[in-house]
Design a protein around this motif. Structure first.
Motif, PDB file in Angstrom:
ATOM      1  N   ALA A 171       3.673   8.296   4.062  1.00 32.56           N
ATOM      2  CA  ALA A 171       2.810   8.517   2.841  1.00 32.56           C
ATOM      3  C   ALA A 171       1.915   9.101   2.947  1.00 32.56           C
ATOM      4  N   VAL A 172       0.909   9.218   3.968  1.00 32.18           N
ATOM      5  CA  VAL A 172      -0.249   9.933   4.106  1.00 32.18           C
ATOM      6  C   VAL A 172       0.244  11.438   4.131  1.00 32.18           C
ATOM      7  N   HIS A 173       1.331  11.866   4.831  1.00 34.47           N
ATOM      8  CA  HIS A 173       1.792  12.965   5.084  1.00 34.47           C
ATOM      9  C   HIS A 173       2.306  13.620   3.779  1.00 34.47           C
ATOM     10  N   PHE A 174       2.900  12.680   2.840  1.00 31.21           N
ATOM     11  CA  PHE A 174       3.261  13.077   1.527  1.00 31.21           C
ATOM     12  C   PHE A 174       2.215  13.447   0.573  1.00 31.21           C
ATOM     13  N   ARG A 175       1.363  12.592   0.645  1.00 28.85           N
ATOM     14  CA  ARG A 175      -0.066  12.669  -0.253  1.00 28.85           C
ATOM     15  C   ARG A 175      -0.922  13.518   0.035  1.00 28.85           C
ATOM     16  N   THR A 176      -0.998  14.040   1.192  1.00 24.97           N
ATOM     17  CA  THR A 176      -1.864  15.001   1.756  1.00 24.97           C
ATOM     18  C   THR A 176      -1.598  16.501   2.038  1.00 24.97           C
ATOM     19  N   GLY A 177      -0.185  16.453   2.663  1.00 18.20           N
ATOM     20  CA  GLY A 177       0.435  17.671   2.963  1.00 18.20           C
ATOM     21  C   GLY A 177       0.042  17.966   4.381  1.00 18.20           C
ATOM     22  N   LEU A 178      -0.571  16.876   5.139  1.00 24.48           N
ATOM     23  CA  LEU A 178      -0.780  17.066   6.625  1.00 24.48           C
ATOM     24  C   LEU A 178       0.450  16.716   7.322  1.00 24.48           C
ATOM     25  N   SER A 179       0.470  17.555   8.340  1.00 21.01           N
ATOM     26  CA  SER A 179       1.800  17.111   9.292  1.00 21.01           C
ATOM     27  C   SER A 179       1.965  15.748   9.721  1.00 21.01           C
ATOM     28  N   LEU A 180       2.974  15.196  10.191  1.00 18.44           N
ATOM     29  CA  LEU A 180       3.247  13.940  10.602  1.00 18.44           C
ATOM     30  C   LEU A 180       2.273  13.527  11.720  1.00 18.44           C
ATOM     31  N   SER A 181       2.323  14.432  12.579  1.00 20.71           N
ATOM     32  CA  SER A 181       1.256  14.126  13.976  1.00 20.71           C
ATOM     33  C   SER A 181      -0.098  13.809  13.363  1.00 20.71           C
ATOM     34  N   ARG A 182      -0.558  14.931  12.679  1.00 23.74           N
ATOM     35  CA  ARG A 182      -1.954  14.703  12.268  1.00 23.74           C
ATOM     36  C   ARG A 182      -2.019  13.647  11.209  1.00 23.74           C
ATOM     37  N   SER A 183      -1.321  13.222  10.331  1.00 19.26           N
ATOM     38  CA  SER A 183      -1.326  12.042   9.686  1.00 19.26           C
ATOM     39  C   SER A 183      -1.563  10.785  10.564  1.00 19.26           C
ATOM     40  N   VAL A 242       1.035  -1.007   0.143  1.00 20.68           N
ATOM     41  CA  VAL A 242       0.047   0.024   0.115  1.00 20.68           C
ATOM     42  C   VAL A 242       0.941   1.343  -0.005  1.00 20.68           C
ATOM     43  N   ASN A 243       1.878   1.319   0.934  1.00 23.86           N
ATOM     44  CA  ASN A 243       2.835   2.515   0.908  1.00 23.86           C
ATOM     45  C   ASN A 243       3.454   2.759  -0.432  1.00 23.86           C
ATOM     46  N   ALA A 244       3.939   1.678  -0.945  1.00 27.17           N
ATOM     47  CA  ALA A 244       4.627   1.656  -2.532  1.00 27.17           C
ATOM     48  C   ALA A 244       3.436   2.368  -3.410  1.00 27.17           C
ATOM     49  N   VAL A 245       2.296   2.000  -3.420  1.00 30.97           N
ATOM     50  CA  VAL A 245       1.265   2.645  -4.277  1.00 30.97           C
ATOM     51  C   VAL A 245       1.181   4.198  -4.085  1.00 30.97           C
ATOM     52  N   LEU A 246       1.101   4.418  -2.786  1.00 33.90           N
ATOM     53  CA  LEU A 246       0.985   5.742  -2.363  1.00 33.90           C
ATOM     54  C   LEU A 246       2.365   6.664  -2.462  1.00 33.90           C
ATOM     55  N   MET A 247       3.249   6.071  -2.461  1.00 32.99           N
ATOM     56  CA  MET A 247       4.527   6.987  -2.848  1.00 32.99           C
ATOM     57  C   MET A 247       4.824   6.934  -4.031  1.00 32.99           C
ATOM     58  N   ARG A 248       4.385   5.995  -4.703  1.00 31.14           N
ATOM     59  CA  ARG A 248       4.639   5.948  -6.437  1.00 31.14           C
ATOM     60  C   ARG A 248       6.057   5.224  -6.298  1.00 31.14           C
ATOM     61  N   LYS A 249       6.628   4.536  -5.577  1.00 28.89           N
ATOM     62  CA  LYS A 249       7.866   4.017  -5.368  1.00 28.89           C
ATOM     63  C   LYS A 249       7.814   2.411  -5.424  1.00 28.89           C
ATOM     64  N   MET A 250       9.026   1.731  -5.610  1.00 23.96           N
ATOM     65  CA  MET A 250       9.296   0.403  -5.321  1.00 23.96           C
ATOM     66  C   MET A 250       8.743   0.127  -3.818  1.00 23.96           C
ATOM     67  N   PRO A 251       8.227  -1.066  -3.701  1.00 28.77           N
ATOM     68  CA  PRO A 251       8.005  -1.493  -2.274  1.00 28.77           C
ATOM     69  C   PRO A 251       9.436  -1.536  -1.455  1.00 28.77           C
ATOM     70  N   ASP A 252       9.397  -1.008  -0.092  1.00 31.76           N
ATOM     71  CA  ASP A 252      10.506  -0.767   0.813  1.00 31.76           C
ATOM     72  C   ASP A 252      10.622  -2.221   1.365  1.00 31.76           C
ATOM     73  N   PHE A 253      11.081  -3.292   0.603  1.00 35.12           N
ATOM     74  CA  PHE A 253      11.532  -4.614   1.131  1.00 35.12           C
ATOM     75  C   PHE A 253      12.289  -4.714   2.314  1.00 35.12           C
ATOM     76  N   TYR A 254      13.021  -3.241   2.661  1.00 36.23           N
ATOM     77  CA  TYR A 254      14.013  -3.655   3.670  1.00 36.23           C
ATOM     78  C   TYR A 254      12.868  -3.523   5.006  1.00 36.23           C
ATOM     79  N   ALA A 255      11.767  -2.803   5.142  1.00 34.56           N
ATOM     80  CA  ALA A 255      10.667  -2.877   5.890  1.00 34.56           C
ATOM     81  C   ALA A 255      10.493  -4.192   6.619  1.00 34.56           C
ATOM     82  N   VAL A 256      10.565  -5.303   5.932  1.00 33.12           N
ATOM     83  CA  VAL A 256      10.518  -6.631   6.155  1.00 33.12           C
ATOM     84  C   VAL A 256      11.425  -6.691   7.672  1.00 33.12           C
TER      85      VAL A 256
END
Length: 209
Positions: free
Chosen positions: A140-152, A64-78
């Motif tokens: 990703a929500v912060h990036f896509r919406t412009g909300l602050s990190l805390s609000r996201s 989901v994050n990869a789709v929102l950020m329009r990037k390759m999946p962050d497989f390091y997150a595994v």
């Protein structure tokens, strides 16, 4: 080499604190954080351990994050979700399996757990490596919406709270506190953690807006 060791220390200590704080909230039985209430509900309703559901949900969020950020999946997150799943099962099933606490102690466990979670997130994010997919979703929500990190973070926590409630998760006062308070608490801990990292790396801190 020194810089890598320092960042690795922030990452490792942060995840240990985060997993410990989450476990304390679950054991306090006064309401787990929204995501953790979701994991506990899935474990109760379907089976498997809480740590296993952290892994399964994490894999889904990586996509989901990869789709929102329009990037390759962050497989390091595994790496992060594997460590988190292992540590939380370790705390819950081995270290504190027989823990029985009175209401007052459970209240301290709840409050301490929330603060430890915020501190842990703030520390491990300093490494900028293999983000927990939940925190990756916050970014990703912060990036896509412009909300602050805390609000996201708050928006996501409230949304997951509703889902956890619907499937019978351990919802309580702790859940509400985390849903509305964890974002601001992370913001509160983040800047001091960033300054600490800057001092250790001998570089200027980039203040979070």
């Amino acid at each position: 080499m020194k810089d890598k060791f320092t960042l690795g220390m922030f990452y490792t200590i942060g995840l240990i604190l985060l997993s410990f704080g989450i476990s304390m909230m679950i054991l306090a039985d006064l309401g787990a954080g929204p995501w953790d209430a979701l994991y506990v509900a899935l474990a109760d309703q379907i089976g498997l351990t809480v740590g296993t559901w952290i892994l399964i949900t994490g894999f889904i969020l990586i996509v989901v994050n990869a789709v929102l950020m329009r990037k390759m999946p962050d497989f390091y997150a595994v790496i992060t979700i594997f460590i988190m799943g292992f540590l939380i099962d370790f705390w819950l099933l081995f270290i504190f399996a027989e823990l029985k606490a009175e209401v007052l102690m459970r209240s301290f466990m709840l409050g301490g757990g929330i603060l430890i979670i915020a501190a842990g997130v703030s520390l491990y994010l300093q490494a900028n490596f293999a983000k927990n997919p939940i925190d990756g979703l916050m970014v990703a929500v912060h990036f896509r919406t412009g909300l602050s990190l805390s609000r996201s973070k708050t928006v996501l926590e409230v949304a997951v709270l509703v889902v956890a409630l619907l499937i019978g998760g351990p919802i309580g006062v702790g859940t509400v506190i985390v849903a509305f308070g964890i974002g601001p608490l992370i913001g509160l801990f983040f800047i001091p953690a960033e300054k600490m990292k800057a001092r250790m790396l001998l570089q200027p801190a980039v203040m979070q807006k």
